[in-house]
Write an enzyme that holds these catalytic residues in place. Structure first.
Site, PDB file in Angstrom:
ATOM      1  N   VAL A  91      11.769   0.483   6.867  1.00 18.84           N
ATOM      2  CA  VAL A  91      11.362   1.553   5.963  1.00 18.84           C
ATOM      3  C   VAL A  91      11.094   2.879   6.679  1.00 18.84           C
ATOM      4  O   VAL A  91      10.508   2.904   7.766  1.00 18.84           O
ATOM      5  CB  VAL A  91      10.081   1.121   5.205  1.00 18.84           C
ATOM      6  N   ASN A  95      -1.795  -4.610   2.857  1.00 19.87           N
ATOM      7  CA  ASN A  95      -0.704  -3.789   3.383  1.00 19.87           C
ATOM      8  C   ASN A  95      -1.015  -3.226   4.770  1.00 19.87           C
ATOM      9  O   ASN A  95      -0.103  -2.985   5.561  1.00 19.87           O
ATOM     10  CB  ASN A  95      -0.446  -2.647   2.387  1.00 19.87           C
ATOM     11  N   THR A 114       8.968   5.211   7.356  1.00 18.36           N
ATOM     12  CA  THR A 114       7.547   5.585   7.365  1.00 18.36           C
ATOM     13  C   THR A 114       7.184   5.910   8.812  1.00 18.36           C
ATOM     14  O   THR A 114       8.004   5.744   9.719  1.00 18.36           O
ATOM     15  CB  THR A 114       6.651   4.411   6.897  1.00 18.36           C
ATOM     16  N   TYR A 169       4.625  -8.067  17.225  1.00 20.08           N
ATOM     17  CA  TYR A 169       4.652  -7.833  15.778  1.00 20.08           C
ATOM     18  C   TYR A 169       5.202  -9.070  15.050  1.00 20.08           C
ATOM     19  O   TYR A 169       4.644  -9.519  14.035  1.00 20.08           O
ATOM     20  CB  TYR A 169       5.534  -6.605  15.517  1.00 20.08           C
ATOM     21  N   ARG A 173      -8.849   3.702   6.040  1.00 16.97           N
ATOM     22  CA  ARG A 173      -9.905   3.599   7.066  1.00 16.97           C
ATOM     23  C   ARG A 173     -10.551   4.947   7.343  1.00 16.97           C
ATOM     24  O   ARG A 173     -11.657   5.010   7.840  1.00 16.97           O
ATOM     25  CB  ARG A 173      -9.389   2.929   8.326  1.00 16.97           C
TER      26      ARG A 173
HETATM   27  P1  NDP Z   1       2.303   3.206   8.155  1.00 13.14           P
HETATM   28  O1  NDP Z   1       2.064   3.269   9.614  1.00 13.14           O
HETATM   29  O2  NDP Z   1       2.848   4.379   7.455  1.00 13.14           O
HETATM   30  O3  NDP Z   1       0.961   2.786   7.409  1.00 13.14           O
HETATM   31  C1  NDP Z   1       0.119   1.800   7.892  1.00 13.14           C
HETATM   32  C2  NDP Z   1      -1.153   1.842   7.114  1.00 13.14           C
HETATM   33  O4  NDP Z   1      -2.020   0.816   7.616  1.00 13.14           O
HETATM   34  C3  NDP Z   1      -1.909   3.173   7.276  1.00 13.14           C
HETATM   35  O5  NDP Z   1      -2.525   3.498   6.071  1.00 13.14           O
HETATM   36  C4  NDP Z   1      -2.939   2.819   8.328  1.00 13.14           C
HETATM   37  O6  NDP Z   1      -4.095   3.636   8.315  1.00 13.14           O
HETATM   38  C5  NDP Z   1      -3.282   1.418   7.885  1.00 13.14           C
HETATM   39  N1  NDP Z   1      -4.052   0.686   8.878  1.00 13.14           N
HETATM   40  C6  NDP Z   1      -3.737   0.377  10.147  1.00 13.14           C
HETATM   41  N2  NDP Z   1      -4.761  -0.268  10.730  1.00 13.14           N
HETATM   42  C7  NDP Z   1      -5.749  -0.384   9.804  1.00 13.14           C
HETATM   43  C8  NDP Z   1      -7.046  -0.942   9.793  1.00 13.14           C
HETATM   44  N3  NDP Z   1      -7.570  -1.516  10.869  1.00 13.14           N
HETATM   45  N4  NDP Z   1      -7.757  -0.885   8.650  1.00 13.14           N
HETATM   46  C9  NDP Z   1      -7.258  -0.310   7.548  1.00 13.14           C
HETATM   47  N5  NDP Z   1      -6.051   0.268   7.496  1.00 13.14           N
HETATM   48  C10 NDP Z   1      -5.297   0.227   8.617  1.00 13.14           C
HETATM   49  O7  NDP Z   1       3.229   1.920   7.989  1.00 13.14           O
HETATM   50  P2  NDP Z   1       4.048   1.316   6.766  1.00 13.14           P
HETATM   51  O8  NDP Z   1       3.656   1.931   5.494  1.00 13.14           O
HETATM   52  O9  NDP Z   1       5.470   1.304   7.163  1.00 13.14           O
HETATM   53  O10 NDP Z   1       3.554  -0.202   6.837  1.00 13.14           O
HETATM   54  C11 NDP Z   1       2.790  -0.832   5.835  1.00 13.14           C
HETATM   55  C12 NDP Z   1       2.929  -2.323   5.996  1.00 13.14           C
HETATM   56  O11 NDP Z   1       4.299  -2.702   5.896  1.00 13.14           O
HETATM   57  C13 NDP Z   1       2.447  -2.881   7.335  1.00 13.14           C
HETATM   58  O12 NDP Z   1       1.767  -4.083   7.163  1.00 13.14           O
HETATM   59  C14 NDP Z   1       3.742  -3.109   8.077  1.00 13.14           C
HETATM   60  O13 NDP Z   1       3.608  -4.087   9.092  1.00 13.14           O
HETATM   61  C15 NDP Z   1       4.655  -3.565   6.962  1.00 13.14           C
HETATM   62  N6  NDP Z   1       6.068  -3.436   7.264  1.00 13.14           N
HETATM   63  C16 NDP Z   1       6.609  -2.206   7.485  1.00 13.14           C
HETATM   64  C17 NDP Z   1       7.959  -2.103   7.807  1.00 13.14           C
HETATM   65  C18 NDP Z   1       8.599  -0.785   8.054  1.00 13.14           C
HETATM   66  O14 NDP Z   1       9.826  -0.783   8.307  1.00 13.14           O
HETATM   67  N7  NDP Z   1       7.908   0.336   7.967  1.00 13.14           N
HETATM   68  C19 NDP Z   1       8.813  -3.307   7.927  1.00 13.14           C
HETATM   69  C20 NDP Z   1       8.128  -4.543   7.651  1.00 13.14           C
HETATM   70  C21 NDP Z   1       6.812  -4.578   7.330  1.00 13.14           C
HETATM   71  P3  NDP Z   1      -4.194   5.023   9.143  1.00 13.14           P
HETATM   72  O15 NDP Z   1      -3.459   6.055   8.338  1.00 13.14           O
HETATM   73  O16 NDP Z   1      -5.649   5.257   9.235  1.00 13.14           O
HETATM   74  O17 NDP Z   1      -3.546   4.766  10.472  1.00 13.14           O
END
Ligand code: NDP
Length: 313
Positions: free
Chosen positions: A269, A120, A271, A232, A68
């Protein structure tokens, strides 16, 4: 052995098995993709999304890394491009109609369509035992409505192929309909949601709107919603249900124009989303998503996975 220890040992063993599985290269007859295969990853500038982009590019596909924030996306893509990967980059905020429309126009003009979409992008605002509903609306908007909209706008852009196009949603086991610890209490609603004859987009949207209304009225606590990370969990339940619904609708497409759609839980994870407190790496977390996107067995659709195994939904 205590239940907890046993569970942790089982998990450790599965992690090792997956690491091993990842070292086995796909054979030529399994590789249905090439550098002409276009995979779009949302929210790929960091975390699991970045890893999915990296691993897909490592398998030789062309990956469109979306972010974004334009500058952050360019920087992230540069890391992969410098590693010799075929990675393109474009701005995409899944909640901004203009951004989505600009992106779809661009991808159509440049590539003629896509073969793989990885939804994602997502948000979560609760950590540890926190269960505040302060950001419930944003969580539902991004995780459910944003993802749903991406699925809808990208389906017409998915290119016909013998292997079928693929959609993978990064979801969560917290959004299991019949999860033991985290599920909606209303049995009649669960029954309707679990049956493809009664499941509908309207039913899912109504469930989500009821939840948000209760959050606004501050009555959600007695609403029988999942106990942990409630907003969530509801958002990911809606994603899982919508995928199931779409899989059923897409199943009627003719051979050569098939689209397969699945969800997976990446685990807990390390992150930014978990405050880096998870117990698996982003690299491991990306694995099941990449595996699902590349599955040589194309008949898998409408399912929820974790660790390369189907979860009972
Ligand atoms: P991060 O917070 O590291 O990354 C989230 C990503 O989503 C970032 O790139 C963020 O962008 C982007 N994002 C958020 N809102 C928008 C939007 N409106 N448009 C475009 N991009 C957007 O989280 P994770 O990598 O851990 O999570 C990735 C996915 O995995 C998510 O869907 C999460 O729900 C899922 N997940 C994660 C778990 C975990 O333990 N971490 C467990 C289960 C599921 P920006 O950098 O600009 O904020």
């Amino acid at each position: 052995m205590t239940g907890k220890k046993e569970k942790s040992e089982k998990r450790e063993k599965r992690l090792q098995e997956i690491s091993l599985l990842r070292t086995i290269p796909y054979s030529d007859h399994q590789r249905w993709w090439s550098e002409e295969t276009i995979a779009v990853v949302t929210g790929a500038n960091r975390g699991i999304g970045f890893e999915i982009a990296r691993q897909l590019a490592g398998h030789g596909l062309t990956v469109v890394l979306t972010s974004r924030d334009t500058g952050v996306g360019i920087e992230a893509a540069k890391v992969l491009q410098e590693g010799g990967f075929n990675v393109d980059v474009h701005q995409l905020n899944i909640l901004d109609d203009e951004s989505v429309s600009e992106f779809t126009k661009w991808i159509k003009e440049k590539y003629g369509g896509v073969d793989i979409l990885i939804n994602n992008a997502g948000v979560n605002y609760n950590l540890g035992s926190g269960n505040s509903m302060e950001f419930a609306k944003q969580v539902i908007q991004t995780n459910y409505y944003g993802t749903k909209n991406m699925i809808k706008v990208m389906i017409p852009l998915m290119r016909p192929s013998a292997a079928g196009a693929r959609i993978v949603n990064v979801s969560s086991r917290l959004g299991k309909l019949n999860g033991r610890r985290s599920r909606i209490e209303d049995e009649a609603l669960r029954e309707k949601l679990s049956n493809l004859d009664t499941l509908s987009e309207e039913l899912i949207d109504n469930m989500v709107s009821t939840f948000l209304q209760q959050v606004e009225d501050n009555t959600w606590q007695s609403g029988g919603w999942p106990q942990k990370f409630t907003d969530y969990a509801v958002s990911k339940l809606a994603v899982n249900l919508f995928s199931m619904l779409m899989a059923n609708q897409l199943a009627g497409r003719p051979e050569g124009g098939k689209i397969y759609i699945n969800c997976y839980c990446p685990g807990w994870v390390r992150t930014a989303m978990t405050g880096w407190s998870g117990n698996v790496s982003a690299e491991h977390a990306a694995d099941t998503g990449v595996w699902l996107a590349l599955l040589p067995n194309k008949e898998v659709t409408g399912k929820l996975f974790a660790e390369r195994r189907e979860l009972k939904f």
